[in-house]
Design an enzyme around this catalytic site. Structure first.
Site, PDB file in Angstrom:
ATOM      1  N   THR A  55       0.815  -1.217   0.000  1.00  0.00           N
ATOM      2  CA  THR A  55       0.000   0.000   0.000  1.00  0.00           C
ATOM      3  C   THR A  55       0.849   1.268   0.000  1.00  0.00           C
ATOM      4  O   THR A  55       0.488   2.275  -0.598  1.00  0.00           O
ATOM      5  CB  THR A  55      -0.904  -0.014   1.252  1.00  0.00           C
ATOM      6  OG1 THR A  55      -1.777  -1.120   1.120  1.00  0.00           O
ATOM      7  CG2 THR A  55      -1.721   1.237   1.394  1.00  0.00           C
ATOM      8  N   THR A  57       2.435  -4.743   4.408  1.00  0.00           N
ATOM      9  CA  THR A  57       2.524  -5.054   5.838  1.00  0.00           C
ATOM     10  C   THR A  57       2.231  -6.519   6.176  1.00  0.00           C
ATOM     11  O   THR A  57       2.689  -7.011   7.205  1.00  0.00           O
ATOM     12  CB  THR A  57       1.570  -4.155   6.657  1.00  0.00           C
ATOM     13  OG1 THR A  57       0.243  -4.345   6.188  1.00  0.00           O
ATOM     14  CG2 THR A  57       1.958  -2.706   6.553  1.00  0.00           C
ATOM     15  N   ASP A  58       1.483  -7.207   5.319  1.00  0.00           N
ATOM     16  CA  ASP A  58       1.026  -8.556   5.701  1.00  0.00           C
ATOM     17  C   ASP A  58       2.164  -9.503   6.093  1.00  0.00           C
ATOM     18  O   ASP A  58       2.043 -10.257   7.051  1.00  0.00           O
ATOM     19  CB  ASP A  58       0.242  -9.211   4.545  1.00  0.00           C
ATOM     20  CG  ASP A  58      -1.137  -8.596   4.346  1.00  0.00           C
ATOM     21  OD1 ASP A  58      -1.464  -7.635   5.064  1.00  0.00           O
ATOM     22  OD2 ASP A  58      -1.881  -9.085   3.476  1.00  0.00           O
ATOM     23  N   LYS A  83       2.595  -8.545  13.040  1.00  0.00           N
ATOM     24  CA  LYS A  83       1.369  -7.819  12.731  1.00  0.00           C
ATOM     25  C   LYS A  83       0.275  -8.486  13.568  1.00  0.00           C
ATOM     26  O   LYS A  83      -0.037  -9.664  13.374  1.00  0.00           O
ATOM     27  CB  LYS A  83       1.064  -7.935  11.232  1.00  0.00           C
ATOM     28  CG  LYS A  83      -0.119  -7.107  10.799  1.00  0.00           C
ATOM     29  CD  LYS A  83      -0.266  -7.104   9.273  1.00  0.00           C
ATOM     30  CE  LYS A  83      -1.481  -6.279   8.865  1.00  0.00           C
ATOM     31  NZ  LYS A  83      -1.638  -6.145   7.430  1.00  0.00           N
TER      32      LYS A  83
END
Ligand code: GLU
Length: 421
Positions: A89, A165-166, A243
């Site tokens: 993103t 980020t995943d 995360k």
């Protein structure tokens, strides 16, 4: 009211409240009955037009069509950092001043979108590849490590890697094992792009750049929002971070350990966690054995899964066991068969916090007798990446066990942090 340009700072008086913020250009989250402004906290809100009594411009903003590349002036007094883009993103849509959509990979693009970067450091920027992080594979970790090493060899003061980020914590762990660095290497990302409400892209990038340029340590780390609003970021150690939330801006948290520090308003506050000071030699070692499996134990898991992994010639299995490091006894025979056929089996805990202790219950003691390696307080994902790294260097069971139980990159600590964290 319609003549005020998007990007301008406005003060709005509604029938019940006053708001100050930046008028956004693309009110994606609103219909034509609303306008959207970005508040000082970084959040976007929609305000019903019919409720607005008065709206005045406090400061004129630039128009989207005025967005042009700013020339980057190199200042020899400032540190120099490299920003390497890998996708996710944060890879685009960084023009948070107007909400416009632009890619941001070169130094000029990055600085035009986030002008604060130029105040922090001389910026070099380039894209390595453009992937959502769910598509990132072990060979991509190697590529990122090699490209990071290339930048460090140019004598820069720090590196920022922008990443989806995943799976960012897998990449941070992989870099921590593959790269010994003389400068800070910071991974960062964004949960929400800047044309959406509450984008975290700009602050994450600014605080990451500041950490890379000024951090007094030379480790791999992840810098992301420390709380929901645009106040501070936390610097998380590469092998102890995860995360923990699917959408919150403060989704990343240090697990079972302490963050390296906190970055706020161009200041870093360090915790008492020991870090490696800047300097030392750059070392790049990217040997990995990719045939490692991360197996979460659950009630109902059938032993046939492990037999399948033996057939598929896996070389290592990290089990995310229950509690102190257990599986059902129905797996014992298959685990023995796997170990007898040369597969390394290492045990972590799905509790995430606390540590594996397989001496307490007979289940753990049987697994230890079978040759399962207890991974102390290592996170399952970290143990998984580490086993790939270790098996990339040796297949000798004794050496594998010794390496798995040696702390290389902060992944094992003597004492776990007090509870609750
Ligand atoms: N799921 C994607 C990724 O991890 C997009 C979301 C993000 O950048 O965090 O790359």
């Amino acid at each position: 009211m319609e003549t005020i340009k998007p990007g301008s700072k406005v003060e709005i008086e509604t029938t019940d409240k006053k708001f100050t913020g930046i008028l956004m250009e693309r009110p994606q989250l609103a219909d034509d009955k609303h306008i959207v402004i970005k508040l000082g906290s970084g959040y976007n809100i929609g305000i019903k037009k019919e409720k607005i009594k008065n709206m005045k411009e406090i400061k004129e903003g630039r128009k989207k069509e005025e967005f042009k590349l700013k020339e980057h002036k190199i200042d020899p007094e400032k540190p120099t950092i490299s920003i390497l883009a890998t996708g996710g993103t944060i890879a685009s849509r960084l023009d948070y001043l107007t909400g416009g959509v632009h890619s941001a990979f070169t130094a000029e693009e990055l600085i035009s979108a986030v002008p604060e970067l130029e105040e922090i450091a001389n910026i070099r920027g380039r894209q390595i590849f453009n992937k959502f992080s769910e598509n990132i594979q072990p060979r991509d970790w190697i590529k990122i490590a090699e490209e990071t090493a290339k930048e460090i060899r140019k004598g820069i003061d720090g590196v920022v890697i922008t990443h989806g980020t995943d799976t960012m914590h897998y990449t941070s762990a992989a870099l921590a094992f593959m790269l010994k660095t003389p400068v800070p290497v910071v991974l960062t990302g964004a949960q929400r792009s800047s044309d959406r409400g509450s984008s975290d892209a700009a602050m994450n990038l600014i605080n990451s750049a500041f950490t890379a340029a000024n951090g007094n340590f030379s480790e791999i780390c992840i810098v992301m929002h420390g709380e929901m609003s645009d106040s501070y970021s936390l610097i998380h150690p590469a092998t102890r971070v995860r995360k923990l939330h699917s959408s919150r801006r403060d989704a990343f948290q240090t697990v079972n350990s302490k963050p390296i520090g906190k970055v706020e308003n161009k200041k870093i506050e360090y915790t008492e966690r020991e870090t490696k000071p800047r300097g030392g030699e750059l070392k790049l070692d990217t040997k990995l054995e990719e045939k490692v499996f991360l197996l979460k134990y659950h009630p109902g898991l059938i032993p046939g899964i492990i037999e399948k992994l033996i057939d598929m010639e896996y070389r290592g299995i990290v089990i995310e066991g229950t509690g102190l490091g257990h599986t059902s006894e129905i797996l014992f025979d298959s685990i023995k068969e796997a170990i007898d056929s040369g597969i390394t089996i290492a045990m972590t805990s799905q509790t995430l916090y606390g540590r594996v202790n397989m001496n307490v219950y007979s289940t753990g003691r049987v697994l230890l007798d079978l040759g399962v390696i207890p991974c102390e307080d290592m996170l399952p994902e970290t143990a998984f990446v580490k086993l790939m790294f270790v098996l990339g260097h040796t297949k000798d069971p004794e050496k594998v066990e010794e390496m798995m139980l040696t702390n290389y990159a902060g992944e094992i600590t003597e004492r776990s942090i007090p509870w609750p964290p």
